[in-house]
Write an enzyme that holds these catalytic residues in place. Structure first.
Site, PDB file in Angstrom:
ATOM      1  N   GLU A 140       0.826  -1.196   0.000  1.00 61.39           N
ATOM      2  CA  GLU A 140       0.000   0.000   0.000  1.00 61.39           C
ATOM      3  C   GLU A 140       0.866   1.254   0.000  1.00 61.39           C
ATOM      4  O   GLU A 140       1.936   1.287   0.620  1.00 61.39           O
ATOM      5  CB  GLU A 140      -0.917   0.013   1.225  1.00 61.39           C
ATOM      6  CG  GLU A 140      -2.091   0.950   1.086  1.00 61.39           C
ATOM      7  CD  GLU A 140      -3.220   0.596   2.047  1.00 61.39           C
ATOM      8  OE1 GLU A 140      -3.692   1.522   2.721  1.00 61.39           O
ATOM      9  OE2 GLU A 140      -3.632  -0.584   2.106  1.00 61.39           O
ATOM     10  N   ASP A 142      -0.046   5.458   0.506  1.00 53.11           N
ATOM     11  CA  ASP A 142      -1.204   6.248   0.917  1.00 53.11           C
ATOM     12  C   ASP A 142      -0.960   7.748   0.956  1.00 53.11           C
ATOM     13  O   ASP A 142       0.031   8.217   1.533  1.00 53.11           O
ATOM     14  CB  ASP A 142      -1.628   5.868   2.344  1.00 53.11           C
ATOM     15  CG  ASP A 142      -1.978   4.407   2.494  1.00 53.11           C
ATOM     16  OD1 ASP A 142      -2.465   3.824   1.527  1.00 53.11           O
ATOM     17  OD2 ASP A 142      -1.765   3.861   3.592  1.00 53.11           O
ATOM     18  N   GLU A 144      -3.419  10.299   2.830  1.00 48.83           N
ATOM     19  CA  GLU A 144      -4.613  10.370   3.667  1.00 48.83           C
ATOM     20  C   GLU A 144      -4.757  11.800   4.177  1.00 48.83           C
ATOM     21  O   GLU A 144      -3.860  12.322   4.850  1.00 48.83           O
ATOM     22  CB  GLU A 144      -4.515   9.391   4.832  1.00 48.83           C
ATOM     23  CG  GLU A 144      -4.513   7.938   4.368  1.00 48.83           C
ATOM     24  CD  GLU A 144      -4.122   6.966   5.463  1.00 48.83           C
ATOM     25  OE1 GLU A 144      -4.809   5.940   5.584  1.00 48.83           O
ATOM     26  OE2 GLU A 144      -3.141   7.223   6.185  1.00 48.83           O
TER      27      GLU A 144
END
Length: 332
Positions: A140, A142, A144
């Site tokens: 992953e 990210d 955010e």
């Protein structure tokens, strides 16, 4: 981001997007005395150095053609002939999209305009993941964007892990040098075998080099691209101390200018040749092109500015969290 979050995140798209050069933001604090006088304190957030507009190098893709809605019912809406989308969070649900293709390295970008007002507990995420294929061993990368509890300012968090290494959080947090609720701003991921770079309006804010110290946790398997909005009250607000206040719902993020360039993975090609390296890659090849395998001097200046002026948290400095820091933190 954990597996549960993967099914509750995603963001993107907007045509007719005007790129605005970064401007100085000021914070005004008014303190009123008993005599009705007030003191104004002005704090400049800073102006980033100029940087190459990598997002101008790649075409914008069609949202309705290149993405699929993964949850949210009517809380996800596509408009402007498929080039734009809005995703909303209300008491019933959030919303999210995922790219139809998985990619084995490349350049991935979204222009996002965030919800305004009180947004504590709301998270808008633009990220890459393969938990749909590798639920117990996934990778992953990210972005955010965290609605903040007190100042009502959004906080940018970046994170990455590979091969299921979720127990070692590699979060870094940044203040934004602009108001992300008034205009669209670009959030970009460069991911290849050389490094991962997180960029905001083409300014690098973080680089993760693929060194021996981090190689076992470096994302290496093909990933899809996601964009979501969701309620992260228990996770993002000190254990639920500042939960989402649905009195202010719906919370809506606008998305535009989707770019995905690189190696689209063919799951039928088990040989992997569909993503093999070119013997003479173009300088604009985000997988192995010379403009993407290392940062330019100009980009390094931008990275140093972001990390010295805007970064407010790094896992590599969190000795309360780790008795022994992850190996990449102590390796030059």
């Amino acid at each position: 981001m954990t597996l549960s979050k993967t099914h509750t995140k995603m963001a993107y798209l907007h045509t007719n997007f005007l790129y605005l050069q970064p401007i100085i933001l000021y914070t005004f604090i008014l303190l009123t005395s008993n005599h009705g006088n007030f003191l104004t304190i002005v704090t400049a957030q800073g102006v980033p150095p100029s940087s190459t507009r990598l997002t101008s190098l790649f075409p914008h893709l069609s949202f309705d053609r290149d993405y699929s809605q993964i949850f949210g019912d009517s809380n996800a809406q596509i408009y402007a002939n498929g080039s734009n989308a809005k995703i909303s969070l209300d008491k019933k649900t959030g919303a999210g999209f995922a790219s139809k293709n998985h990619y084995n390295y490349g350049f991935f970008s979204a222009a996002i305009k965030l919800p305004s007002g009180f947004t504590s507990g709301v998270v808008v995420a633009f990220y890459m993941s393969n938990s749909d294929v590798f639920p117990h061993n996934h990778d992953e990368i990210d972005f955010e964007l965290l609605g903040h509890q007190k100042s009502r300012n959004w906080i940018l968090q970046t994170n990455m892990y590979g091969n299921g290494s979720v127990k070692t959080g590699r979060e870094e947090k940044f203040r934004l040098w602009f108001d992300p609720t008034t205009e669209f701003h670009e959030y970009t991921i460069i991911w290849n075998s050389h490094h991962i770079v997180f960029l905001v309006d083409n300014i690098p804010v973080r680089e993760v080099q693929n060194t021996p110290a981090i190689s076992s946790s470096y994302p290496s398997k093909p990933m899809a691209v996601y964009a979501t909005i969701w309620d992260a009250s228990p996770w993002a607000t000190h254990g639920g101390k500042y939960p989402v206040n649905y009195k202010y719902a719906p919370f809506t993020a606008s998305l535009g200018q989707m770019e995905m360039a690189g190696c689209a993975y063919d799951p039928k090609d088990l040989s992997g040749k569909s993503c093999s390296k070119s013997s003479s890659p173009s300088s604009l090849d985000p997988v192995d092109g010379q403009d993407f395998v290392k940062l330019s001097n100009q980009q390094i200046q931008g990275l140093q500015w972001a990390r010295s002026k805007q970064m407010i948290y790094s896992y590599c400095k969190d000795k309360h969290r780790y008795n022994v820091l992850p190996p990449e933190c102590t390796t030059k």
